[in-house]
Design an enzyme around this catalytic site. Structure first.
Site, PDB file in Angstrom:
ATOM      1  N   HIS A 139      51.286  21.638  14.020  1.00 37.73           N
ATOM      2  CA  HIS A 139      50.885  20.560  15.536  1.00 37.73           C
ATOM      3  C   HIS A 139      49.850  19.390  15.262  1.00 37.73           C
ATOM      4  CE1 HIS A 139      49.104  20.037  19.502  1.00 37.73           C
ATOM      5  NE2 HIS A 139      50.148  20.429  20.074  1.00 37.73           N
ATOM      6  N   ASP A 216      47.323  29.574  13.817  1.00 36.90           N
ATOM      7  CA  ASP A 216      47.256  28.999  14.876  1.00 36.90           C
ATOM      8  C   ASP A 216      48.913  29.888  15.063  1.00 36.90           C
ATOM      9  OD1 ASP A 216      48.978  27.674  16.927  1.00 36.90           O
ATOM     10  OD2 ASP A 216      48.849  25.380  16.086  1.00 36.90           O
ATOM     11  N   GLN A 219      52.282  29.284  19.539  1.00 34.22           N
ATOM     12  CA  GLN A 219      53.615  29.757  19.733  1.00 34.22           C
ATOM     13  C   GLN A 219      54.147  31.367  19.438  1.00 34.22           C
ATOM     14  OE1 GLN A 219      55.720  27.422  21.515  1.00 34.22           O
ATOM     15  NE2 GLN A 219      54.504  25.721  21.160  1.00 34.22           N
ATOM     16  N   LYS A 242      50.811  29.255  27.271  1.00 37.54           N
ATOM     17  CA  LYS A 242      51.760  30.000  26.923  1.00 37.54           C
ATOM     18  C   LYS A 242      51.804  30.386  27.202  1.00 37.54           C
ATOM     19  CE  LYS A 242      50.529  25.471  23.999  1.00 37.54           C
ATOM     20  NZ  LYS A 242      51.603  24.374  24.664  1.00 37.54           N
ATOM     21  N   CYS A 380      53.883  16.531  18.997  1.00 39.73           N
ATOM     22  CA  CYS A 380      52.549  16.295  18.339  1.00 39.73           C
ATOM     23  C   CYS A 380      52.611  16.967  17.467  1.00 39.73           C
ATOM     24  CB  CYS A 380      51.577  17.753  19.738  1.00 39.73           C
ATOM     25  SG  CYS A 380      51.373  16.407  21.194  1.00 39.73           S
TER      26      CYS A 380
END
Ligand code: PLP
Length: 422
Positions: A139, A216, A219, A242, A380
Site C-alpha cells: 500500500h 503492515d 489487512q 479495518k 492505493c
C-alpha cells in the site's frame, strides 16, 4: 472429489459452517438497509469494516457517562475514562499476544504507525547508502514514508518482485538482504491482491542478518489470528477501522527495547516526565509516543471490537472467510470475460477483478445500482496495477458478515454488467 478449481466440497462446506455469518450480520445495524431499492450487499471491508452494535454502544457510553481527559485528573470521570482507555490497551495486547501492554502505542492508524517508525527509527539509525526492503505489493503508506526518508538521508528502497499469481519471489528477497539492509517493511496481506505473504519466514531470514522487520498488518489483523511473538516481527501496525472498530484509532506495536531507544515522533503534553526551558525528560512507554489528548473514545471502541472478535474466535473467522473467498473465486472465475487479479495459493478474502466488457468504474456504478458496494480503482497500490499493466480493478472484499448470498448477488450483478456493456 474436487471442483473445477480444485476445491474439496466437504472442506468448503466445513469452512462455511465455521461461524454463523447470517446470525452475526444482525450485530451490524448498518447492514439492515436498502441501497437503490435493493438490500445492501457490503463487499468493501478492505477499505473499512462495518461496526457491530457493541462497538457503537461502547463509544456512546463513553461520551454519555464517562467523558473526561485521561491520565490527568483525580476526579471520578477521569479515572473511569483512564481505566477504560487502559483496559482497551490490555485487550489489544492480549489479542496480538504482545509481551507488554506498554508496547501497544495508540496511533491514528496503520499509516501513522508506519510513519512513526520510518521517522523515529529511520532518522536515528539510517545512514546514506542504507537500504530498506519492501515488496512490490505495498500500500502507498508503506512506500512513501520510506521514500521521503530516502530523499532526506539518502536511503534506497529495494523492492521484492512477485509472480503473475501475486506471490513474492522469496529467493530474490533473500538475495537482497545484505550489509546495507537496515529494515524490512512488508505487507502481511495485500489489500489489492489478497496475497498473504510468508512473513514469518521473511522475518527469520532478516533476523539471521540482524535486520529488524516491520509488518503492515492492516489487512491481516481482522481476518486471522495474529501473534506478534510467533511471527517474529519487531514492529506491527494496524488500523481500528479495518477490524470492526472506529476510524481515527490504530496501533503500533513494537518491541520495548527498540521503542525505548527511539526518539519521540511528536511532542507536547503527555509524552513528557518533566519540562523546563532548559531541558525535557521524556515519559516512559507508551506515553513517550502518545503526545497530546488521544482518541479516547476510539481506543475504547477498539477495545470493544477486539473483545467482539475474541468472542467469535479469529481461527474460526479465518476458516470461514477462506471458504467464502474460495467460493467467490470459483464463481467469479467461471464467468467468461472476468479475470481475477491475484490468485496466490495463500490468500485472504479479497476478490480483485477486471472485465473485458467494462472499466472498473463502470462495474462499480452498475453494482451500486444493484445495492452492492465494492471498491474500484488502484486501491492505493499503484505499483501493483503497473505490474499487471492495468489502471484499476474492481475489488470485492469480505468480512465476517458476508455470506454466499452476497457472492451470488455479486455474480448476478456482474451478469448485468455484461448485458449493459458486453
Ligand atoms: N496498508 C494496507 C495494506 C491497507 O490496506 C491500508 C488501507 O487500506 C493501509 C495500509 C492504510 O491504512 P489506514 O488508511 O487505516 O492508515
Amino acid at each position: 472429489m474436487t471442483t473445477a478449481t480444485g476445491q474439496n466440497p466437504a472442506a468448503l462446506a466445513d469452512g462455511l459452517n465455521a461461524i454463523d455469518a447470517h446470525r452475526l450480520r444482525r450485530d451490524f445495524p448498518i447492514l439492515n438497509q436498502e441501497i437503490n431499492g435493493q438490500p445492501l450487499v457490503y463487499l468493501d471491508s478492505a477499505a473499512t469494516t462495518q461496526k457491530p452494535q457493541v462497538v457503537i454502544d461502547a463509544i456512546v457510553d463513553y461520551y454519555t457517562r464517562n467523558n473526561a481527559n485521561v491520565h490527568r485528573g483525580v476526579h471520578t470521570l477521569s479515572q473511569r475514562a483512564t481505566d477504560d482507555y487502559e483496559r482497551a490497551r490490555e485487550a489489544v495486547r492480549r489479542f496480538i499476544n504482545a509481551p507488554e501492554s506498554c508496547e501497544v502505542i495508540y496511533v491514528r492508524g496503520t499509516t501513522e504507525g508506519l510513519n512513526l517508525v520510518a521517522s523515529s527509527y529511520g532518522r536515528k539509525y539510517f545512514k546514506p547508502g542504507d537500504e530498506v526492503i519492501v515488496t512490490g505489493m505495498e500500500h502507498h503508506s508503506n512506500i512513501v514514508p520510506w521514500q521521503i526518508l530516502g530523499k532526506e538521508i539518502g536511503v534506497k528502497l529495494r523492492v521484492v518482485p512477485f509472480n503473475d499469481d501475486g506471490e513474492l519471489l522469496l529467493d530474490q528477497f533473500e538475495s537482497m538482504l545484505g550489509d546495507r539492509t537496515r529494515m524490512v517493511s512488508v505487507v502481511h496481506q495485500s489489500n489489492a491482491l489478497g496475497t498473504v505473504n510468508p512473513v514469518k519466514t521473511m522475518a527469520s531470514l532478516a533476523h539471521a542478518r540482524g535486520v529488524p522487520v516491520m509488518l503492515d498488518a492492516a489487512q491481516s489483523i481482522p481476518h486471522m489470528p495474529i501473534d506478534v511473538q510467533d511471527l517474529g516481527a519487531d514492529f506491527v501496525a494496524f488500523s481500528g477501522h479495518k477490524m470492526y472498530g472506529p476510524t481515527g484509532i490504530g496501533v503500533l506495536w513494537g518491541r520495548a527495547e527498540l521503542l525505548d531507544a527511539m526518539p519521540p515522533y511528536q511532542s507536547g503534553g503527555e509524552m513528557i516526565r518533566s519540562v523546563t526551558f532548559e531541558e525535557t525528560i521524556y515519559n516512559d512507554l507508551p506515553a513517550k509516543f502518545e503526545a497530546g489528548t488521544p482518541d479516547i473514545a476510539g481506543a475504547i471502541g477498539l477495545g470493544a471490537a477486539v473483545e467482539y472478535l475474541e468472542a467469535i474466535g479469529m481461527a474460526r473467522i479465518a476458516r470461514y472467510e477462506h471458504a467464502l473467498m474460495r467460493y467467490g473465486a470459483e464463481r467469479l472465475g467461471s464467468i467468461a470475460g472476468v479475470r481475477l487479479v491475484g490468485t496466490a495459493a495463500n490468500k485472504g478474502g479479497v476478490l480483485s477483478f477486471i472485465m473485458d466488457a467494462a472499466h472498473a468504474h463502470d462495474i462499480g456504478t452498475i453494482l451500486d445500482a444493484a445495492g452492492i458496494a465494492v471498491r474500484t480503482g488502484h486501491h492505493c497500490a499503484q505499483p501493483v496495477m503497473a505490474r499487471y499493466e492495468i489502471s484499476a480493478t474492481a475489488r470485492a472484499s469480505l468480512g465476517l458478515y458476508n455470506t454466499t448470498d452476497d457472492i451470488d448477488a455479486l455474480v448476478k450483478a456482474i451478469d448485468r454488467v455484461i448485458e449493459v456493456f458486453g
